[in-house]
Design a protein around this motif. Structure first.
Motif, short mmCIF file in Angstrom:
data_model
loop_
_atom_site.label_atom_id
_atom_site.label_comp_id
_atom_site.label_asym_id
_atom_site.label_seq_id
_atom_site.Cartn_x
_atom_site.Cartn_y
_atom_site.Cartn_z
N MET A 1 -41.31 3.51 66.06
CA MET A 1 -40.10 3.10 66.74
C MET A 1 -39.59 1.82 66.09
O MET A 1 -40.35 1.03 65.59
N LEU A 2 -38.31 1.64 66.17
CA LEU A 2 -37.75 0.40 65.68
C LEU A 2 -38.14 -0.71 66.62
O LEU A 2 -38.15 -0.56 67.83
N ASN A 3 -38.49 -1.83 66.06
CA ASN A 3 -38.90 -2.99 66.84
C ASN A 3 -37.75 -3.44 67.73
O ASN A 3 -36.66 -3.72 67.24
N PRO A 4 -37.95 -3.52 69.07
CA PRO A 4 -36.87 -3.95 69.96
C PRO A 4 -36.33 -5.33 69.62
O PRO A 4 -35.18 -5.64 69.91
N ALA A 5 -37.12 -6.16 68.98
CA ALA A 5 -36.66 -7.49 68.61
C ALA A 5 -35.78 -7.44 67.36
O ALA A 5 -35.10 -8.40 67.03
N ASP A 6 -35.79 -6.31 66.67
CA ASP A 6 -34.99 -6.15 65.46
C ASP A 6 -33.52 -6.12 65.83
O ASP A 6 -33.10 -5.37 66.69
N SER A 7 -32.75 -6.94 65.16
CA SER A 7 -31.31 -6.97 65.46
C SER A 7 -30.54 -6.18 64.41
O SER A 7 -29.33 -6.30 64.30
N LEU A 80 -31.00 11.93 63.45
CA LEU A 80 -32.15 11.35 62.76
C LEU A 80 -32.68 10.13 63.51
O LEU A 80 -33.89 9.99 63.70
N ILE A 81 -31.79 9.27 63.94
CA ILE A 81 -32.22 8.09 64.69
C ILE A 81 -32.85 8.50 66.01
O ILE A 81 -33.88 7.95 66.42
N LYS A 86 -37.77 9.29 69.33
CA LYS A 86 -38.68 10.15 70.11
C LYS A 86 -40.08 10.20 69.50
O LYS A 86 -41.06 10.37 70.23
N LEU A 87 -40.18 10.06 68.18
CA LEU A 87 -41.49 10.13 67.52
C LEU A 87 -42.08 8.76 67.21
O LEU A 87 -43.10 8.66 66.55
N ASP A 88 -41.40 7.72 67.67
CA ASP A 88 -41.88 6.35 67.48
C ASP A 88 -42.03 6.02 66.00
O ASP A 88 -43.03 5.46 65.57
N VAL A 89 -41.01 6.38 65.22
CA VAL A 89 -41.00 6.13 63.78
C VAL A 89 -40.02 5.00 63.48
O VAL A 89 -38.87 5.05 63.91
N ASP A 90 -40.49 4.02 62.76
CA ASP A 90 -39.63 2.94 62.27
C ASP A 90 -38.98 3.44 60.99
O ASP A 90 -39.65 3.55 59.96
N LEU A 91 -37.70 3.78 61.07
CA LEU A 91 -37.02 4.37 59.91
C LEU A 91 -36.98 3.43 58.72
O LEU A 91 -37.15 3.87 57.58
N SER A 92 -36.76 2.16 58.94
CA SER A 92 -36.73 1.21 57.83
C SER A 92 -38.07 1.18 57.11
O SER A 92 -38.12 1.21 55.88
N ALA A 93 -39.15 1.14 57.88
CA ALA A 93 -40.48 1.14 57.27
C ALA A 93 -40.76 2.47 56.57
O ALA A 93 -41.36 2.48 55.49
N ALA A 94 -40.32 3.57 57.17
CA ALA A 94 -40.53 4.88 56.56
C ALA A 94 -39.81 4.98 55.22
O ALA A 94 -40.36 5.52 54.25
#
Length: 124
Positions: A1-7, A80-81, A86-94
């Motif tokens: 998932m994208l970090n909630p603190a990520d702006s 995609l987002i 839903k799969l708890d994937v951080d797209l930037s990290a992926a």
């Protein structure tokens, strides 16, 4: 998932999409399978705009067609987002992780200007 603190942009889009889905009570339909299917459908709708163009370059799109393409691209990104959420994937990290793998499979000095698949370079 994208970090909630990520702006970042992905985080903002994820929140906007979550709100849209919640307002319509659609989360119940957003299984990874359904989202993956929807993503494929939208990608096919994007491709349809280029199907019979002579080369498929952007300059072959008039302003109305370009707007339709933009909307299809947005649909692809939304699904995609949502799937990543839903799969708890951080797209930037992926993406960063995948680029490391791609650099290994496609070393610039070996593949520059050549569009073959990485497995076709093994014999060179």
């Amino acid at each position: 998932m994208l970090n909630p603190a990520d702006s970042g942009d992905f985080a903002k889009l994820r929140e906007e999409i979550r709100q849209f889905v919640a307002e319509r009570d659609w989360d119940q339909f957003h299984t990874p399978k359904n989202l993956s299917s929807a993503l494929c459908v939208e990608a096919a709708e994007l491709l349809e705009h280029f199907q019979w163009l002579p080369t498929g370059s952007g300059d072959e799109l008039n302003p109305a067609k370009l707007q339709q393409v933009r909307h299809e691209m947005a649909d692809v990104l939304v699904y995609l987002i949502r799937l990543a959420d839903k799969l708890d994937v951080d797209l930037s990290a992926a993406v960063s992780e995948k680029m490391v793998l791609n650099r290994s499979k496609y070393p610039a000095d070996k593949v520059r200007g050549d569009a073959r698949k990485y497995s076709e370079y093994e014999d060179d």
